[in-house]
Design a protein around this motif. Structure first.
Motif, PDB file in Angstrom:
ATOM      1  N   ASN A  26      46.418  40.456  41.897  1.00 31.71           N
ATOM      2  CA  ASN A  26      46.147  39.027  42.069  1.00 31.71           C
ATOM      3  C   ASN A  26      46.658  38.154  40.933  1.00 31.71           C
ATOM      4  O   ASN A  26      46.639  36.937  41.045  1.00 31.71           O
ATOM      5  CB  ASN A  26      44.638  38.801  42.241  1.00 31.71           C
ATOM      6  CG  ASN A  26      44.149  39.224  43.617  1.00 31.71           C
ATOM      7  OD1 ASN A  26      44.549  38.666  44.639  1.00 31.71           O
ATOM      8  ND2 ASN A  26      43.316  40.252  43.649  1.00 31.71           N
ATOM      9  N   GLY A  27      47.076  38.771  39.852  1.00 26.72           N
ATOM     10  CA  GLY A  27      47.524  37.977  38.707  1.00 26.72           C
ATOM     11  C   GLY A  27      46.329  37.437  37.944  1.00 26.72           C
ATOM     12  O   GLY A  27      45.254  38.043  37.952  1.00 26.72           O
ATOM     13  N   GLU A  28      46.518  36.290  37.313  1.00 25.99           N
ATOM     14  CA  GLU A  28      45.479  35.744  36.446  1.00 25.99           C
ATOM     15  C   GLU A  28      44.252  35.278  37.245  1.00 25.99           C
ATOM     16  O   GLU A  28      44.382  34.498  38.184  1.00 25.99           O
ATOM     17  CB  GLU A  28      46.075  34.566  35.670  1.00 25.99           C
ATOM     18  CG  GLU A  28      45.173  34.026  34.581  1.00 25.99           C
ATOM     19  CD  GLU A  28      45.797  32.847  33.885  1.00 25.99           C
ATOM     20  OE1 GLU A  28      45.998  31.799  34.527  1.00 25.99           O
ATOM     21  OE2 GLU A  28      46.077  32.967  32.666  1.00 25.99           O
ATOM     22  N   VAL A  29      43.091  35.774  36.855  1.00 27.30           N
ATOM     23  CA  VAL A  29      41.838  35.361  37.509  1.00 27.30           C
ATOM     24  C   VAL A  29      40.784  35.077  36.439  1.00 27.30           C
ATOM     25  O   VAL A  29      40.860  35.606  35.340  1.00 27.30           O
ATOM     26  CB  VAL A  29      41.291  36.454  38.464  1.00 27.30           C
ATOM     27  CG1 VAL A  29      42.212  36.655  39.654  1.00 27.30           C
ATOM     28  CG2 VAL A  29      41.073  37.774  37.734  1.00 27.30           C
ATOM     29  N   GLU A  35      33.603  37.933  39.887  1.00 28.36           N
ATOM     30  CA  GLU A  35      32.174  37.975  40.209  1.00 28.36           C
ATOM     31  C   GLU A  35      31.966  37.716  41.704  1.00 28.36           C
ATOM     32  O   GLU A  35      31.235  38.439  42.381  1.00 28.36           O
ATOM     33  CB  GLU A  35      31.466  36.898  39.379  1.00 28.36           C
ATOM     34  CG  GLU A  35      29.962  36.966  39.397  1.00 28.36           C
ATOM     35  CD  GLU A  35      29.349  35.811  38.610  1.00 28.36           C
ATOM     36  OE1 GLU A  35      30.088  35.105  37.891  1.00 28.36           O
ATOM     37  OE2 GLU A  35      28.136  35.590  38.743  1.00 28.36           O
ATOM     38  N   ASN A  36      32.641  36.691  42.224  1.00 32.44           N
ATOM     39  CA  ASN A  36      32.479  36.344  43.623  1.00 32.44           C
ATOM     40  C   ASN A  36      33.175  37.323  44.562  1.00 32.44           C
ATOM     41  O   ASN A  36      32.659  37.634  45.628  1.00 32.44           O
ATOM     42  CB  ASN A  36      33.021  34.937  43.874  1.00 32.44           C
ATOM     43  CG  ASN A  36      31.944  33.915  43.664  1.00 32.44           C
ATOM     44  OD1 ASN A  36      31.203  33.583  44.576  1.00 32.44           O
ATOM     45  ND2 ASN A  36      31.812  33.451  42.436  1.00 32.44           N
ATOM     46  N   SER A  37      34.341  37.800  44.157  1.00 34.57           N
ATOM     47  CA  SER A  37      35.087  38.713  45.025  1.00 34.57           C
ATOM     48  C   SER A  37      34.364  40.044  45.151  1.00 34.57           C
ATOM     49  O   SER A  37      34.229  40.591  46.247  1.00 34.57           O
ATOM     50  CB  SER A  37      36.494  38.934  44.470  1.00 34.57           C
ATOM     51  OG  SER A  37      37.174  37.701  44.325  1.00 34.57           O
ATOM     52  N   PRO A  94      38.259  44.054  47.154  1.00 36.69           N
ATOM     53  CA  PRO A  94      38.019  42.911  48.044  1.00 36.69           C
ATOM     54  C   PRO A  94      39.137  41.878  47.940  1.00 36.69           C
ATOM     55  O   PRO A  94      39.954  41.908  47.027  1.00 36.69           O
ATOM     56  CB  PRO A  94      36.701  42.345  47.518  1.00 36.69           C
ATOM     57  CG  PRO A  94      36.647  42.769  46.094  1.00 36.69           C
ATOM     58  CD  PRO A  94      37.308  44.105  46.040  1.00 36.69           C
ATOM     59  N   MET A  95      39.163  40.952  48.906  1.00 38.55           N
ATOM     60  CA  MET A  95      40.080  39.824  48.838  1.00 38.55           C
ATOM     61  C   MET A  95      39.651  38.923  47.679  1.00 38.55           C
ATOM     62  O   MET A  95      38.478  38.851  47.345  1.00 38.55           O
ATOM     63  CB  MET A  95      40.003  38.998  50.130  1.00 38.55           C
ATOM     64  CG  MET A  95      40.536  39.691  51.354  1.00 38.55           C
ATOM     65  SD  MET A  95      42.343  39.651  51.388  1.00 38.55           S
ATOM     66  CE  MET A  95      42.649  37.902  51.669  1.00 38.55           C
ATOM     67  N   LEU A  96      40.624  38.211  47.121  1.00 41.87           N
ATOM     68  CA  LEU A  96      40.296  37.236  46.079  1.00 41.87           C
ATOM     69  C   LEU A  96      39.458  36.124  46.685  1.00 41.87           C
ATOM     70  O   LEU A  96      39.840  35.506  47.683  1.00 41.87           O
ATOM     71  CB  LEU A  96      41.581  36.670  45.473  1.00 41.87           C
ATOM     72  CG  LEU A  96      41.437  35.529  44.460  1.00 41.87           C
ATOM     73  CD1 LEU A  96      40.591  35.960  43.265  1.00 41.87           C
ATOM     74  CD2 LEU A  96      42.801  35.048  43.994  1.00 41.87           C
ATOM     75  N   ASN A  97      38.284  35.877  46.090  1.00 43.96           N
ATOM     76  CA  ASN A  97      37.374  34.852  46.576  1.00 43.96           C
ATOM     77  C   ASN A  97      37.035  33.933  45.422  1.00 43.96           C
ATOM     78  O   ASN A  97      36.145  34.227  44.635  1.00 43.96           O
ATOM     79  CB  ASN A  97      36.112  35.539  47.136  1.00 43.96           C
ATOM     80  CG  ASN A  97      35.087  34.553  47.652  1.00 43.96           C
ATOM     81  OD1 ASN A  97      35.354  33.366  47.774  1.00 43.96           O
ATOM     82  ND2 ASN A  97      33.902  35.062  47.937  1.00 43.96           N
ATOM     83  N   LYS A  98      37.773  32.846  45.343  1.00 43.55           N
ATOM     84  CA  LYS A  98      37.612  31.968  44.176  1.00 43.55           C
ATOM     85  C   LYS A  98      36.211  31.375  44.154  1.00 43.55           C
ATOM     86  O   LYS A  98      35.793  30.712  45.101  1.00 43.55           O
ATOM     87  CB  LYS A  98      38.666  30.872  44.179  1.00 43.55           C
ATOM     88  CG  LYS A  98      40.070  31.395  43.888  1.00 43.55           C
ATOM     89  CD  LYS A  98      40.928  30.321  43.217  1.00 43.55           C
ATOM     90  CE  LYS A  98      42.097  30.941  42.464  1.00 43.55           C
ATOM     91  NZ  LYS A  98      41.691  31.479  41.174  1.00 43.55           N
ATOM     92  N   CYS A 100      34.756  29.385  41.635  1.00 46.38           N
ATOM     93  CA  CYS A 100      34.477  28.239  40.785  1.00 46.38           C
ATOM     94  C   CYS A 100      35.626  27.264  40.950  1.00 46.38           C
ATOM     95  O   CYS A 100      36.718  27.640  41.341  1.00 46.38           O
ATOM     96  CB  CYS A 100      34.327  28.689  39.337  1.00 46.38           C
ATOM     97  SG  CYS A 100      35.489  29.989  38.874  1.00 46.38           S
ATOM     98  N   LYS A 101      35.377  26.036  40.686  1.00 46.27           N
ATOM     99  CA  LYS A 101      36.395  25.002  40.911  1.00 46.27           C
ATOM    100  C   LYS A 101      37.260  24.835  39.680  1.00 46.27           C
ATOM    101  O   LYS A 101      37.144  23.830  38.982  1.00 46.27           O
ATOM    102  CB  LYS A 101      35.746  23.666  41.317  1.00 46.27           C
ATOM    103  CG  LYS A 101      34.400  23.368  40.662  1.00 46.27           C
ATOM    104  CD  LYS A 101      33.228  23.873  41.494  1.00 46.27           C
ATOM    105  CE  LYS A 101      31.992  23.999  40.643  1.00 46.27           C
ATOM    106  NZ  LYS A 101      30.786  24.460  41.133  1.00 46.27           N
ATOM    107  N   ASN A 102      38.066  25.839  39.432  1.00 46.04           N
ATOM    108  CA  ASN A 102      38.975  25.735  38.297  1.00 46.04           C
ATOM    109  C   ASN A 102      40.364  25.341  38.773  1.00 46.04           C
ATOM    110  O   ASN A 102      40.623  25.281  39.968  1.00 46.04           O
ATOM    111  CB  ASN A 102      39.026  27.044  37.508  1.00 46.04           C
ATOM    112  CG  ASN A 102      39.458  28.214  38.371  1.00 46.04           C
ATOM    113  OD1 ASN A 102      40.472  28.134  39.051  1.00 46.04           O
ATOM    114  ND2 ASN A 102      38.688  29.277  38.368  1.00 46.04           N
ATOM    115  N   GLY A 103      41.225  25.113  37.812  1.00 44.12           N
ATOM    116  CA  GLY A 103      42.559  24.580  37.985  1.00 44.12           C
ATOM    117  C   GLY A 103      43.510  25.376  38.798  1.00 44.12           C
ATOM    118  O   GLY A 103      44.594  24.936  39.107  1.00 44.12           O
TER     119      GLY A 103
END
Lengths: 103, 103
Positions: A26-29, A35-37, A94-98, A100-103
């Motif tokens: 996924n690269g940078e997370v 935590e959510n994913s 798991p799939m990436l599940n963002k 938090c509302k980051n940039g």
DNA sequence: TATATATATCAAGATATCTTGATATATATA
DNA sequence: TATATATATCAAGATATCTTGATATATATA
């Protein structure tokens, strides 16, 4: 010897293998993305990220209140071969599940 | 995944790294050779040899009442890269001290 | 400035791994 | 056949690692 053992023990854990592979694909997370994913509590994630970072697999970039983790680059040949081997393991992440509302 | 973790956990121990490196440089040795060289009790050596064998690094050849351990051959690319990395670690191992009248 | 959010760290209990000493098994020798 | 030797395995205590929940710190927002 200590550095080698730190590197080895860092990947001697199923949770950390999953986190490392997750970041690899996924690269940078940021921490809360993981935590959510993974639906794991934050202290657990933070601890494992620290271990992987101290072992030379990850780097952190702190921006605002977030900490963005990614694969350290450049990665030496031995850690590269480990990462390559991990990529062949057919690990279920798991799939990436963002989360938090980051940039 | 389980095989990978078994491989990794097998080298996540200073004693096993030393035993593995010792066999790597000395070739085929029996359990009591290691016991005498390292001055460790036999049950401890036996246990670690079993772990390294089950992880795919070593093979055993039983002749008479002796069990001769050596690096498994052929060794797959990943375990070879690990062994190569271990060889670069400047590990202190004792001289081979043959402790039984074999061979 | 007060509050919310993201992250790191610590303590405590749970679980895994290591070491030692005892014992079982197999083979060689007297 | 009786004994000695080489090795494997087990139980118990010691040590290390993992997870959870609580709390501290830093930054963003109301």
């Amino acid at each position: 010897m200590e550095i080698f053992l730190k590197t080895i023990s860092s990947i001697n854990d199923e949770t950390r293998l999953k986190i490392l592979y997750f970041i690899h694909i996924n690269g940078e997370v940021c921490v809360c993305d993981i935590e959510n994913s993974f639906e794991m509590i934050q202290s657990r994630i933070s601890r494992h990220l620290k271990i992987l970072k101290d072992a030379g697999f990850l780097k952190v970039d702190r921006r605002g209140r977030w900490a963005f983790y990614s694969i350290r680059d450049p990665l030496d040949e031995f850690r590269q071969s480990i990462l390559k081997e991990i990529s062949c393991l057919d690990i279920q992440v798991p799939m990436l599940n963002k989360g938090c509302k980051n940039g």
